[in-house]
Design a protein around this motif. Structure first.
Motif, PDB file in Angstrom:
ATOM      1  N   GLN A   1     -32.889  17.464   9.746  1.00 33.95           N
ATOM      2  CA  GLN A   1     -33.296  16.686  10.924  1.00 33.95           C
ATOM      3  C   GLN A   1     -34.797  16.401  10.900  1.00 33.95           C
ATOM      4  O   GLN A   1     -35.238  15.298  11.235  1.00 33.95           O
ATOM      5  CB  GLN A   1     -32.904  17.438  12.195  1.00 33.95           C
ATOM      6  N   ALA A   2     -35.573  17.397  10.490  1.00 33.80           N
ATOM      7  CA  ALA A   2     -37.025  17.220  10.435  1.00 33.80           C
ATOM      8  C   ALA A   2     -37.405  16.202   9.369  1.00 33.80           C
ATOM      9  O   ALA A   2     -38.240  15.319   9.595  1.00 33.80           O
ATOM     10  CB  ALA A   2     -37.701  18.557  10.155  1.00 33.80           C
ATOM     11  N   VAL A   3     -36.769  16.295   8.189  1.00 31.82           N
ATOM     12  CA  VAL A   3     -37.077  15.387   7.085  1.00 31.82           C
ATOM     13  C   VAL A   3     -36.695  13.952   7.435  1.00 31.82           C
ATOM     14  O   VAL A   3     -37.386  12.992   7.068  1.00 31.82           O
ATOM     15  CB  VAL A   3     -36.344  15.842   5.807  1.00 31.82           C
ATOM     16  N   LEU A   4     -35.588  13.790   8.165  1.00 32.20           N
ATOM     17  CA  LEU A   4     -35.032  12.461   8.423  1.00 32.20           C
ATOM     18  C   LEU A   4     -35.392  11.903   9.806  1.00 32.20           C
ATOM     19  O   LEU A   4     -34.863  10.865  10.192  1.00 32.20           O
ATOM     20  CB  LEU A   4     -33.505  12.525   8.292  1.00 32.20           C
ATOM     21  N   ALA A   5     -36.294  12.575  10.502  1.00 31.71           N
ATOM     22  CA  ALA A   5     -36.586  12.207  11.893  1.00 31.71           C
ATOM     23  C   ALA A   5     -36.949  10.741  12.070  1.00 31.71           C
ATOM     24  O   ALA A   5     -36.566  10.114  13.065  1.00 31.71           O
ATOM     25  CB  ALA A   5     -37.705  13.098  12.429  1.00 31.71           C
ATOM     26  N   ASP A   6     -37.655  10.159  11.127  1.00 31.47           N
ATOM     27  CA  ASP A   6     -38.099   8.765  11.252  1.00 31.47           C
ATOM     28  C   ASP A   6     -37.325   7.823  10.331  1.00 31.47           C
ATOM     29  O   ASP A   6     -37.781   6.705  10.058  1.00 31.47           O
ATOM     30  CB  ASP A   6     -39.599   8.674  10.948  1.00 31.47           C
ATOM     31  N   ASP A   7     -36.190   8.276   9.862  1.00 30.25           N
ATOM     32  CA  ASP A   7     -35.397   7.494   8.907  1.00 30.25           C
ATOM     33  C   ASP A   7     -34.156   6.937   9.609  1.00 30.25           C
ATOM     34  O   ASP A   7     -33.229   7.676   9.921  1.00 30.25           O
ATOM     35  CB  ASP A   7     -34.989   8.387   7.729  1.00 30.25           C
ATOM     36  N   ALA A   8     -34.142   5.630   9.833  1.00 27.62           N
ATOM     37  CA  ALA A   8     -33.025   5.014  10.562  1.00 27.62           C
ATOM     38  C   ALA A   8     -31.757   4.931   9.733  1.00 27.62           C
ATOM     39  O   ALA A   8     -30.667   4.758  10.290  1.00 27.62           O
ATOM     40  CB  ALA A   8     -33.429   3.610  11.022  1.00 27.62           C
ATOM     41  N   ASP A   9     -31.880   5.068   8.415  1.00 24.68           N
ATOM     42  CA  ASP A   9     -30.722   4.878   7.538  1.00 24.68           C
ATOM     43  C   ASP A   9     -30.217   6.175   6.917  1.00 24.68           C
ATOM     44  O   ASP A   9     -29.467   6.146   5.928  1.00 24.68           O
ATOM     45  CB  ASP A   9     -31.063   3.877   6.424  1.00 24.68           C
TER      46      ASP A   9
END
Length: 270
Positions: free
Chosen positions: A115-123
């Motif tokens: 979740q932390a790694v992908l927090a700003d990843d919309a895809d």
């Protein structure tokens, strides 16, 4: 034991975790001394375990690039573990920009870090779910948002099925996930086995016993038993082979002997 800020309050940090032990083998920093102790005990019997895990990751990257080259831009990684360098979404997007990825794990540490790694990843996103409950995975908001099951998907089951006992019917779970996939989808899988380990089985069995002691039994299946997971798929060349022999980028004879432990394969849904 002091709890680091990255460890969710819900986890018992005095109990070893398979995901954190794997992270330790790969040189990661998201593990505790209890995980390192278990890993070192296993390595007393199989000192090449980190090499096995590195070969596992290297195969995953090659298989993701293969899927992307086949036109697949959707990836469902079940049992994804703690994020490390060269994650599926990074590899996939280098090969096919715009690829969408959903990670699935039931380990709270793995989910929190994803979740932390992908927090700003919309895809890309992560689902807290169990392989043995395919409906929870397929019906999750994350999968519904990012994965179009009417188009081909790459389903990754990397180093997870050997932690599922036959009594829990892993074949049913894989079959249920597979039935939801469109024709042209691929199944990418690795699995531990005694075959290929450069040690006598009784010595390798000592490492297996360590996992049993931490209540995460490691199920060493035969090649034929592993092949059953690919029912309904056409095997992609070179078939179900040791990880280092699946479309290697270098000379297999230059690989560490432990890189040939267990099996890896890719199947294509007709």
């Amino acid at each position: 034991m002091e709890r680091p800020a990255w460890a969710p309050r819900s986890i018992d940090i005095s109990v070893p975790s398979v995901s954190r032990i794997y992270d330790f083998y790969l040189g990661g920093s998201h593990n505790f001394e209890v995980d390192r102790q278990a890993a070192r005990r296993a390595m007393e019997f199989m000192p090449g375990l980190p090499k096995v895990m590195q070969a596992n990751r290297a195969f995953m990257r090659r298989a993701v690039r293969f899927a992307a080259a086949e036109g697949i831009d959707q990836f469902l990684d079940v049992g994804s573990g703690i994020p490390t360098f060269g994650n599926v979404h990074e590899v996939a997007r280098r090969a096919r920009p715009g690829s969408r990825v959903v990670y699935v794990d039931h380990d709270p540490v793995a989910v929190a870090h994803s979740q932390a790694v992908l927090a700003d990843d919309a895809d890309a996103d992560v689902v807290a779910a169990d392989l043995l409950k395919p409906r929870d995975i397929l019906a999750s908001p994350q999968v519904e948002r990012l994965i179009d099951l009417n188009r081909p998907v790459a389903l990754l089951l990397i180093a997870i099925l050997h932690f599922v006992d036959d009594t829990e019917d892993p074949y049913r779970a894989v079959a249920e996930l597979s039935r939801a996939l469109a024709p042209g989808s691929v199944l990418v899988l690795t699995h531990a086995a005694y075959e290929g380990i450069p040690l006598p089985p009784e010595r390798a069995g000592g490492a297996v016993d360590v996992y049993k002691d931490i209540r995460n039994p490691l199920i060493m299946r035969t090649r034929d038993e592993i092949a059953r997971f690919f029912e309904g798929y056409d095997m992609v060349e070179p078939g179900l082979v040791p990880m280092a022999r699946w479309r290697p980028e270098g000379a297999p004879e230059d690989e560490d002997p432990y890189a040939f432990s267990g099996f890896a394969g890719v199947g294509r849904a007709a």
